[in-house]
Design an enzyme around this catalytic site. Structure first.
Site, PDB file in Angstrom:
ATOM      1  N   ASP A   8      18.789  11.590  27.011  1.00  0.00           N
ATOM      2  CA  ASP A   8      17.432  12.119  26.965  1.00  0.00           C
ATOM      3  C   ASP A   8      17.287  13.061  28.161  1.00  0.00           C
ATOM      4  O   ASP A   8      18.082  13.005  29.118  1.00  0.00           O
ATOM      5  CB  ASP A   8      16.443  10.951  27.049  1.00  0.00           C
ATOM      6  CG  ASP A   8      15.013  11.396  27.219  1.00  0.00           C
ATOM      7  OD1 ASP A   8      14.576  12.255  26.436  1.00  0.00           O
ATOM      8  OD2 ASP A   8      14.348  10.905  28.147  1.00  0.00           O
ATOM      9  N   ASP A  10      13.810  14.484  29.884  1.00  0.00           N
ATOM     10  CA  ASP A  10      12.737  14.162  30.822  1.00  0.00           C
ATOM     11  C   ASP A  10      12.735  12.671  31.150  1.00  0.00           C
ATOM     12  O   ASP A  10      12.611  11.826  30.264  1.00  0.00           O
ATOM     13  CB  ASP A  10      11.380  14.549  30.225  1.00  0.00           C
ATOM     14  CG  ASP A  10      11.285  16.041  29.952  1.00  0.00           C
ATOM     15  OD1 ASP A  10      11.358  16.819  30.908  1.00  0.00           O
ATOM     16  OD2 ASP A  10      11.147  16.418  28.769  1.00  0.00           O
ATOM     17  N   ASP A 167      14.926   6.643  28.810  1.00  0.00           N
ATOM     18  CA  ASP A 167      14.040   5.871  29.685  1.00  0.00           C
ATOM     19  C   ASP A 167      12.833   5.303  28.970  1.00  0.00           C
ATOM     20  O   ASP A 167      11.971   4.695  29.613  1.00  0.00           O
ATOM     21  CB  ASP A 167      13.563   6.742  30.859  1.00  0.00           C
ATOM     22  CG  ASP A 167      12.684   7.894  30.387  1.00  0.00           C
ATOM     23  OD1 ASP A 167      13.023   8.534  29.375  1.00  0.00           O
ATOM     24  OD2 ASP A 167      11.645   8.151  31.033  1.00  0.00           O
TER      25      ASP A 167
END
Length: 215
Positions: A8, A10, A167
């Site tokens: 991922d 960001d 995250d």
């Protein structure tokens, strides 16, 4: 052995929260709204720009104009790399991982912005052409598994030999839907709102990028 690491963007590869928050608040101010705390904005990131814009207007309690998304993207385009940086140790970690595995990026961020961030932070060198997928292409956005499965196919890696590093709950759901492994970055701002009760023991958890080297 992990043959493909899919990251991922960001909150995983880069800390972009301040630039996202500043852009959202500049748009809110232009529309007569009060600013939103940066941590609150962080809880709204992960499902694409349109969803982020809708959430910030709802949180501010003001109507969302029809051109809000376009205005947000225009503002964010001017702030994209003001404060955004790779997490400490990430370049070194990617360099080491690339010695034995393929690397890819899967994000719900628009592809042009994604490439500008990767280029601006000198991270593009770790990802081959075709191994970076954004949220505005022909494939459905996360948590739909199609894009993740596409990256596996391009890397000639079976799902069980791939690991999605993210995250947020969206990343966790994407990996589960695609049948890949998942590693959650507890250092990322998206993890702050992760429903811990959803964890089933099959996840890997890291507190810094370098922890990936010990998997």
């Amino acid at each position: 052995m992990i043959r493909l690491f899919v990251f991922d963007l960001d909150g995983t590869l880069v800390d972009s929260l301040r630039d996202l928050s500043d852009s959202a608040n500049e748009l809110l101010a232009a529309c007569g709204g009060a600013p939103i705390e940066i941590d609150a904005v962080g809880r709204m990131v992960g499902e694409g720009a349109a969803t982020l814009v809708a959430r910030v207007f709802a949180a501010a309690g003001i109507p969302e104009p029809s051109d809000a998304l376009e205005r947000f993207l225009a503002i964010y385009d001017t702030k994209l790399l003001d404060h955004t940086r790779a997490y400490e140790g990430m370049p070194e970690t990617l360099s080491k991982l690339a010695e034995t595995a393929r690397l890819a990026v899967l994000t719900n961020k628009p592809l042009i912005a994604t490439r500008r961030v990767l280029d601006g932070l000198n991270l593009s060198r770790f990802f081959d052409t075709g191994s970076v997928l954004g949220g505005d292409g022909p494939l459905a956005r996360k948590p739909d598994p199609t894009a993740l499965r596409t990256l596996c196919a391009r890397a000639n890696a079976a799902a069980e030999d791939a690991l999605l590093v993210g995250d947020s709950l969206v990343d966790w759901e994407t990996a589960r839907n695609a049948g890949t492994g998942v590693c959650l970055a507890r250092y990322g701002f998206g993890f702050r709102e992760f429903p811990i009760g959803r964890l089933d023991g099959r996840e890997r958890l890291i507190d810094a990028p370098g922890d990936l080297l010990r998997l």
